[in-house]
Design a protein around this motif. Sequence first.
Motif, short mmCIF file in Angstrom:
data_model
loop_
_atom_site.label_atom_id
_atom_site.label_comp_id
_atom_site.label_asym_id
_atom_site.label_seq_id
_atom_site.Cartn_x
_atom_site.Cartn_y
_atom_site.Cartn_z
N GLY A 131 0.84 -1.19 0.00
CA GLY A 131 0.00 0.00 0.00
C GLY A 131 0.87 1.23 0.00
N LEU A 182 -5.45 -0.53 1.50
CA LEU A 182 -4.12 -0.37 2.10
C LEU A 182 -3.41 0.88 1.57
CD1 LEU A 182 -2.72 -4.03 2.25
CD2 LEU A 182 -3.92 -2.73 4.03
N ARG A 227 -3.95 0.63 8.68
CA ARG A 227 -3.61 -0.05 7.42
C ARG A 227 -2.42 -0.98 7.61
NH1 ARG A 227 -5.97 4.80 5.92
NH2 ARG A 227 -7.13 4.83 3.94
N ALA A 231 -2.35 -4.96 7.03
CA ALA A 231 -1.37 -5.62 6.16
C ALA A 231 -0.70 -6.77 6.90
CB ALA A 231 -0.32 -4.61 5.70
#
Length: 277
Positions: A131, A182, A227, A231
Motif C-alpha cells: 500500500g 491499504l 492499514r 497488512a
Amino acid sequence: IRSVLNSFGGQDIGIISKLENREGVDNLEAIAALSDRALAEAGITRREIDAVAVTYGPGLIGALLVAVNFAKSAALAMGKPLIPVHHLRGHIAANYLAFPQLEPPFLSLCISGGNSMIVDVAGYTDMTILGATRDDAAGECFDKIARVLGLPYPGGKPMDDLSQGGDPAKYPLPRAKLEHDLDMSFSGLKTAAVNLIHNAAQKGEALDLPSLAASVTAAVSDELIPRTMEAARRTGRKILTAAGGVAANRTIRANLEAACRENGLTLYLPPLSLCGD
C-alpha cells in the motif's frame, strides 16, 4: 564537476552538469566541503576509500543530480566502484544497523518526506509494496502545514514539538477512505488544515496551535497504523519495522507501539539518528 575530479586526483574529462534550480545550486555549493568534513570526522583519507555509494532515487531531483554527478566523478577520479543506493530501501535497511538480530521476512512502514508505503520485506532484496500514498506523503503533509504556520523546514520535528500537550480531538480533520484499502491519501488532510488556518486568519480568530498540530498528527497516524495492522493480518507477518523521517514522530511511535502490543507484533523502531536521511 571539474573541481570534484581535480580534488579527488582525477583529470578534467569535460563532464558538465547543468543545474538551473536553486535547490541544485545550494547542494552543489555544499557537497564538496561536506565530503571533506565527513572524511575528517571518520579519520580516513581518500586513499582509504574502498567504494563510493550514492542515493540515486527516489527523491528531490536537484539534490539527486548533484549527488549522483559528484559520486560518479569521485569514483572515476579514484578508480573505485560506484554503488547506487535506493533511498527507501536504505531507510528500511537502517534497521539492520540498529538491530543486528533483525532478519527478513517482516513488514516495514516506510514514511518519509516524499513517500509513505507499507512494504513486505520477504528478503534483503525482495520487497513488495502492499500500500502507498496516492498523492502527498505523510512527511510532505507535515512540511506544507508547517510552512503555512510559519514553522521551520523541514516541518516534521517542529510540528511534533508543537503538538506536545495539544488536544488531538479539538479540530476534526478528514481521514481518507480508498477503494484499495491499504493505500493512503494525505492531500485532503493537507488542504483541510491549510483552509482551516487561512479561514481563521481571515476572520481574525486565534487557533490553538498545539491542538491543531496534535489533530494533524492524529489524522496522519489514523491513516498509517490501522492499514499497517491490516497488512500484517493479511500477510501473517509478526515483525514490523518503521523507517524514514516520519518514524521519528513521538505520537506515531507511541501509537505504533500500542498497536503492535494489541496485535501481538514485534516492533523494531529505529533510533532517531537512523530515521532521517
